[in-house]
Design a protein around this motif. Structure first.
Motif, PDB file in Angstrom:
ATOM      1  N   HIS A 172       0.788  -3.329 -15.822  1.00 14.23           N
ATOM      2  CA  HIS A 172       2.067  -2.735 -15.428  1.00 14.23           C
ATOM      3  C   HIS A 172       2.485  -1.715 -16.495  1.00 14.23           C
ATOM      4  O   HIS A 172       2.443  -2.019 -17.685  1.00 14.23           O
ATOM      5  CB  HIS A 172       3.163  -3.803 -15.359  1.00 14.23           C
ATOM      6  CG  HIS A 172       2.936  -4.856 -14.334  1.00 14.23           C
ATOM      7  ND1 HIS A 172       3.544  -4.834 -13.101  1.00 14.23           N
ATOM      8  CD2 HIS A 172       2.174  -5.972 -14.355  1.00 14.23           C
ATOM      9  CE1 HIS A 172       3.157  -5.890 -12.410  1.00 14.23           C
ATOM     10  NE2 HIS A 172       2.321  -6.595 -13.149  1.00 14.23           N
ATOM     11  N   LEU A 232       1.219   0.580 -11.607  1.00 14.51           N
ATOM     12  CA  LEU A 232       0.171  -0.405 -11.844  1.00 14.51           C
ATOM     13  C   LEU A 232      -1.152   0.312 -12.039  1.00 14.51           C
ATOM     14  O   LEU A 232      -1.508   1.187 -11.234  1.00 14.51           O
ATOM     15  CB  LEU A 232       0.015  -1.343 -10.646  1.00 14.51           C
ATOM     16  CG  LEU A 232       1.211  -2.184 -10.243  1.00 14.51           C
ATOM     17  CD1 LEU A 232       0.894  -2.949  -8.964  1.00 14.51           C
ATOM     18  CD2 LEU A 232       1.586  -3.143 -11.356  1.00 14.51           C
ATOM     19  N   ASP A 282       4.417   0.704  -8.053  1.00 18.43           N
ATOM     20  CA  ASP A 282       4.633  -0.675  -7.615  1.00 18.43           C
ATOM     21  C   ASP A 282       5.645  -0.703  -6.470  1.00 18.43           C
ATOM     22  O   ASP A 282       6.680  -0.033  -6.537  1.00 18.43           O
ATOM     23  CB  ASP A 282       5.141  -1.503  -8.799  1.00 18.43           C
ATOM     24  CG  ASP A 282       5.055  -2.988  -8.579  1.00 18.43           C
ATOM     25  OD1 ASP A 282       5.479  -3.464  -7.501  1.00 18.43           O
ATOM     26  OD2 ASP A 282       4.566  -3.688  -9.480  1.00 18.43           O
TER      27      ASP A 282
END
Length: 140
Positions: free
Chosen positions: A103, A42, A32
């Motif tokens: 995430h 991610l 990320d």
């Protein structure tokens, strides 16, 4: 299917460069650019799905095992003591890019508090009403 206007479709498809940590025929896993902690990654499906409600079941079946694989690698390589698996659906839930993604956030001893809440209270009548309503909605 991809969406030509979706930045995550472009990243997942390799059109936009990224710090890729894993790739297969279904997913690209990237670091990320605005990490919550060191190593925040991610999971991006290569197909476009707006959110969890639109996610294809065959793709969905592969997401959690991949999250576990990424998290285990984070613990080994980054030395984090744990990790959060976070998936937001809708603007009010914190989704800012409307391409399903997950995430994986490494957590370190003594690090900041993240993904926490203060438990509320619900009475048994309210729980029963909500439970009954959800059961009925899920039948269709």
């Amino acid at each position: 299917m991809t969406d030509n206007n979706c930045i995550f479709c472009k990243i997942a498809g390799g059109e936009i460069p990224s710090a890729t940590v894993y790739e297969d025929s279904d997913f690209r896993v990237i670091l990320d650019l605005g990490p919550a902690s060191r190593g925040h990654a991610l999971i991006l499906p290569k197909e476009h799905f707006k959110d969890l409600c639109e996610l294809d079941e065959s793709v969905a079946a592969k997401v959690l095992p991949l999250a576990g694989k990424v998290g285990a690698a984070m613990k080994e390589v980054l030395g984090c003591s744990g990790f959060n698996v976070v998936q937001n659906n809708g603007e009010t839930a914190g989704q800012t890019v409307f391409h399903f993604h997950v995430h994986i956030i490494p957590r370190y001893e003594g690090g900041p508090a993240m993904v926490t809440w203060t438990p509320g209270n619900a009475d048994s009548t309210e729980l029963a009403e909500i439970s009954d309503s959800l059961k009925e909605a899920m039948k269709s």
